[in-house]
Write an enzyme that holds these catalytic residues in place. Structure first.
Site, PDB file in Angstrom:
ATOM      1  N   ASP A 285       0.972  -1.120  -0.079  1.00  0.00           N
ATOM      2  CA  ASP A 285      -0.008   0.121  -0.005  1.00  0.00           C
ATOM      3  C   ASP A 285       0.904   1.138  -0.075  1.00  0.00           C
ATOM      4  O   ASP A 285       2.256   0.972   0.052  1.00  0.00           O
ATOM      5  CB  ASP A 285      -1.066  -0.201   1.311  1.00  0.00           C
ATOM      6  CG  ASP A 285      -0.181   0.023   2.288  1.00  0.00           C
ATOM      7  OD1 ASP A 285       0.945  -0.047   2.469  1.00  0.00           O
ATOM      8  OD2 ASP A 285      -0.942  -0.146   3.473  1.00  0.00           O
ATOM      9  N   ASP A 570      -2.639  -1.825   6.674  1.00  0.00           N
ATOM     10  CA  ASP A 570      -2.640  -1.245   8.078  1.00  0.00           C
ATOM     11  C   ASP A 570      -4.074  -1.058   8.634  1.00  0.00           C
ATOM     12  O   ASP A 570      -4.357  -0.941  10.118  1.00  0.00           O
ATOM     13  CB  ASP A 570      -2.065   0.065   8.098  1.00  0.00           C
ATOM     14  CG  ASP A 570      -2.644   1.221   7.112  1.00  0.00           C
ATOM     15  OD1 ASP A 570      -3.433   0.592   6.493  1.00  0.00           O
ATOM     16  OD2 ASP A 570      -2.258   2.124   6.871  1.00  0.00           O
ATOM     17  N   ASP A 574      -7.915  -4.165   5.344  1.00  0.00           N
ATOM     18  CA  ASP A 574      -6.910  -5.104   5.137  1.00  0.00           C
ATOM     19  C   ASP A 574      -6.703  -6.226   5.462  1.00  0.00           C
ATOM     20  O   ASP A 574      -6.215  -7.336   5.119  1.00  0.00           O
ATOM     21  CB  ASP A 574      -5.287  -4.292   5.239  1.00  0.00           C
ATOM     22  CG  ASP A 574      -5.594  -3.013   4.525  1.00  0.00           C
ATOM     23  OD1 ASP A 574      -5.847  -3.085   3.260  1.00  0.00           O
ATOM     24  OD2 ASP A 574      -4.870  -2.244   5.009  1.00  0.00           O
TER      25      ASP A 574
END
Length: 840
Positions: A285, A570, A574
């Site tokens: 990410d 995070d 996710d």
């Protein structure tokens, strides 16, 4: 109360996995553990309960350790309880009441204010400058404006403003709960190392049982009674069963985990150490991993020219680089105007500057300080008289003082109320946006002589003061980390919930994006999994605006194409993808508890460079696994040889080693050196080698163990055995004297111990001879060798122990051959390595 009884309490459901005892039993009675249980049972059959208990202790310790690791990983759902706030303010019967969040029900009218965490899914019925941080669910780093009729989700934060909302869903019916359910439904996959060990153990077991049964049949054919045949068969099986392999693997992984922790990577599942080394595709990410997760003003456009701003985080120190003093002065005016239109600010907490309120407005506050803008003086001389908060319809806000009007907002919302918004300004917005900057327009005007109560009465005939470009700066190490990933043969893609232009710009800046790679958004991903796999399996791909379901499908798609997938994340959103991937990597500094508990690895510093270092350590661990496997298998060759010679000679040549001696070798003198090989320091170029996707027992390992080192060790062993008999007066063709058997067996035992000591140093490298390696670079191996030699001495020279094992100290002839086995084995190893280098 009636609605509470109907809907139940507002508690997120916790999906329980298998019971504690069932999980523990799974770690104690899987296939490999059963193999060790059998080995322990064989020790009892052989009349040595002490070694049997030692094997059982190894099983219990390894099982308990693995159980603790796995049990912690299954607690992700329980952490969700901490996300829902404990209390909330509602309006019931026309009065404000503060109640426990668990008592909220659909239909309640909730009062929201800045700093609140939302406690249920709800629809806004009133909103005043209401902005919500939804990154926990969407991954989007910028707060979302909410107006009347907009949905606000449980678990999100109120960054700014206030409002009221009617609850639509609680508990299991919320969006947060649905994402959590995805996390708990995804089952963990068997790691590459676990598959290899399972295959190796099954193969070894098949061979051990097969050969053992063959020896029992052979002993019966030679006229031995059943008990004697069983003893010989058991001896063969014990010789081939790798009793110390499981603890060696576990300890090697633990050492790798400890080394990764030194590089800020916390390992939550030991097998993840090796899995990292097998990684072939990394989905990373953006926020926090590639970037610093701190908004900052980096560029200001003015009608006179453009200035750049530098600084670290939200600290007030920085530098404004402008083409002229006039531009610099204009930048200060822009900073004053933007700061007066902001409520968020940067404050010093302890020794660090942090954002309070909207991070974007905190960045503007830091920018004003860096520019040297006299904001406090302006506010004193010209105080605020009124303001029109930001709303989603107008997409701008304004502050009115006694003298001026300050306006800040989206460029397309501010330009229409300005008299000097030229094409140059429009082109500046496009240029800044194309670089991934978030652009705000700032305008200043005189207070109209006649103004009403509507914002439109003062937001007119303004002068465009400038454009502010904000970014979440890339980490200084990001570009080098991306390059290191590619050098290691790992493909990398950016997968984020952020805006497409921001994602593409960051991917360009840090080197992720490659020409020709796809740039996609979540809504454009195909529904067909095969098409999705073909589309995203490209190095340098950029996928933005992804949902939790998108990340989950991507992990599955890439795995279906044979990739070992590492996925970073995070937020709660996710969690499912982190569990679906072969290796889930969570952010430790900025991530949620749910993400950390769902992951296999937690980055304590949220830095992509840490992943690269961990991948290198993972590959080193796999290489070390091959080292100690070679060491184990070499020993097995030496242990099985006496039984083969006994069978082929038709019992005319006595056994050089017995069952108890083999167990003593496996558990007493081999385990520590094997473990020390698992701690062998990695070479500098290990990260530049291809991912370790091969088998543990490949042709090279098999040849070194079965074709070279094992036969050399076995030959020395039998030579020492026969040397004792020859020294005692025995000659070929004669019956072996019983009086010399114990000493001859001791010579064979001592030879295996000393040859294995040399073997440990030979196995440190597959290319260089032992004497060309830094002797002190693996101090653990030196210590292990000394301890094992001391244990072997006790086995040979302590009368009570030697009697139990069935041997005694060798004669002089036996010691000569035993000591000669060290240079013999090291020399054979060096010749083989030299020949391999010559072939290249």
């Amino acid at each position: 109360m009636a609605r509470l009884e109907t809907y139940g309490q507002n508690r997120l459901p916790i999906v329980r996995g298998p019971g504690v005892w069932r999980q523990l039993a799974g770690q104690l009675f899987h296939f490999f553990a059963l193999l060790l249980w059998v080995a322990g049972g064989l020790a009892f059959v052989a009349g040595l309960p002490e070694l049997g208990f030692a094997i059982f202790g190894v099983i219990l310790l390894n099982g308990l350790f693995a159980f603790i690791q796995e049990h912690r990983a299954e607690r992700a759902g329980e952490r969700l309880k901490e996300i829902v706030p404990r209390r909330a303010t509602v309006i019931r019967d026309g009065q404000h009441r503060e109640i426990e969040a668990v008592d909220l029900v659909p239909g309640d009218l909730v009062v929201l204010a800045g700093g609140d965490r939302v406690s249920a899914d709800m629809t806004a019925v009133e909103a005043h400058s209401l902005r919500i941080d939804e990154s926990i669910l969407t991954g989007e780093s910028v707060a979302v404006d909410k107006g009347r009729g907009d949905v606000i989700y449980s678990g999100t934060f109120v960054v700014e403003g206030e409002g009221m909302a009617v609850i639509d869903a609680t508990a299991a019916a919320t969006r947060l709960a649905s994402v959590a359910a995805l996390t708990t439904q995804v089952r963990r996959h068997v790691t590459p190392l676990a598959r290899e060990i399972r295959r190796l153990v099954r193969t070894t077991t098949f061979i051990a049982v097969g050969v053992g049964v063959a020896f029992i049949v052979a002993s019966a054919a030679l006229g031995f009674d059943l008990q004697s045949g069983l003893v010989f068969g058991i001896g063969v099986m014990v010789a081939l069963v790798p009793e110390a392999l499981l603890p060696t693997v576990t300890l090697s992984l633990a050492i790798g985990a400890q080394r990764m922790a030194a590089h800020h990577a916390l390992i939550r599942r030991l097998e993840a150490v090796e899995t990292l080394g097998s990684t072939t595709f990394l989905c990373t990410d953006k926020t926090g991993t590639l970037t610093q997760n701190r908004m900052a003003v980096v560029e200001v456009w003015t009608p006179l020219g453009t200035a750049t701003i530098t600084g670290i985080g939200y600290e007030p120190e920085g530098e404004v680089s402008a083409p002229s003093p006039d531009v610099e002065a204009w930048v200060r005016d822009v900073a004053v105007a933007a700061r007066r239109c902001s409520t968020g600010q940067a404050v010093l907490e302890g020794s660090a500057w942090v954002a309070v309120g909207d991070p974007m407005e905190a960045a503007i506050d830091a920018f004003a300080r860096r520019a040297g803008a006299a904001v406090d003086e302006e506010m004193t001389l010209d105080p605020e008289t009124s303001r029109f908060p930001f709303d989603a319809r107008r997409r701008r806000m304004s502050v009115i003082t006694a003298k001026r009007v300050y306006v800040k907002g989206a460029p397309d919302a501010v330009f229409p109320v300005c008299v000097n918004a030229s094409q140059v300004a429009f082109r500046a917005v496009e240029a800044m946006s194309s670089r991934g900057l978030r652009v705000l327009a700032v305008a200043i005007g005189e207070v109209p002589a006649e103004s009403g109560s509507e914002a439109s009465s003062v937001e007119r005939d303004l002068e465009l003061a400038g454009l502010i470009g904000l970014e979440d700066p890339p980490r200084p190490s990001a570009a080098a980390s991306v390059a290191a990933c590619r050098a290691a043969g790992v493909r990398i893609a950016l997968v984020t919930g952020d805006h497409p232009s921001t994602a593409k710009a960051i991917a360009d800046e840090v080197g992720i994006y490659l020409p020709g790679a796809p740039v996609l958004t979540g809504r454009n991903l195909p529904d067909d999994d095969a098409l999705l796999a073909a589309l995203v399996d490209r190095d340098g791909a950029v996928i933005s605006r992804v949902t939790p379901e998108d990340k989950l499908r991507m992990a599955r798609a890439l795995r279906s194409r044979g990739h070992v997938v590492a996925m970073t994340g995070d937020g709660v959103n996710d969690g499912p993808a982190l569990r679906e991937a072969d290796i889930g990597v969570a952010m430790g500094a900025s991530g949620t508890d749910v993400a950390r508990e769902a992951a296999d690895v937690v980055l304590l510093d949220d830095d992509l460079a840490t992943i690269v270092a961990a991948i290198g350590q993972g590959r080193a661990t796999f290489i070390n696994a091959r080292r100690f496997l070679t060491y184990h298998l070499t020993d097995n060759v030496a242990e099985i040889t006496p039984f083969l010679i006994w069978a082929l000679s038709g019992n005319r040549i006595p056994l050089a080693l017995g069952v108890l001696q083999i167990l003593a070798l496996d558990l007493g003198t081999d385990t520590m050196s094997a473990t020390a090989l698992g701690a062998e320091p990695s070479h500098r170029d290990v990260s530049e080698q291809p991912p370790s996707r091969g088998r543990l027992l490949d042709r090279k390992v098999a040849f070194r163990a079965f074709g070279l080192l094992g036969p050399v060790e076995a030959a020395a062993e039998m030579a020492a055995f026969f040397a004792v008999f020859l020294a005692a007066g025995w000659r070929p063709g004669e019956t072996f004297p019983e009086s010399a058997l114990a000493s001859a067996s001791g010579a064979a035992f001592a030879t295996v111990v000393l040859a294995q000591t040399a073997n440990a140093f030979a196995c440190r490298s597959t290319t260089r001879p032992a004497w060309r390696l830094p002797f002190l670079s693996n101090k653990l191996l030196i210590g292990a060798a000394l301890v094992e030699l001391a244990i072997a001495a006790a086995f040979l020279f302590v009368p009570a122990v030697a009697e139990v094992l069935g041997h005694e100290s060798p004669s002089g002839a036996g010691w000569v051959i035993a000591l000669a086995s060290i240079p013999l084995l090291l020399g054979a190893d060096a010749v083989h390595k030299a020949l391999r280098r010559a072939e290249r």
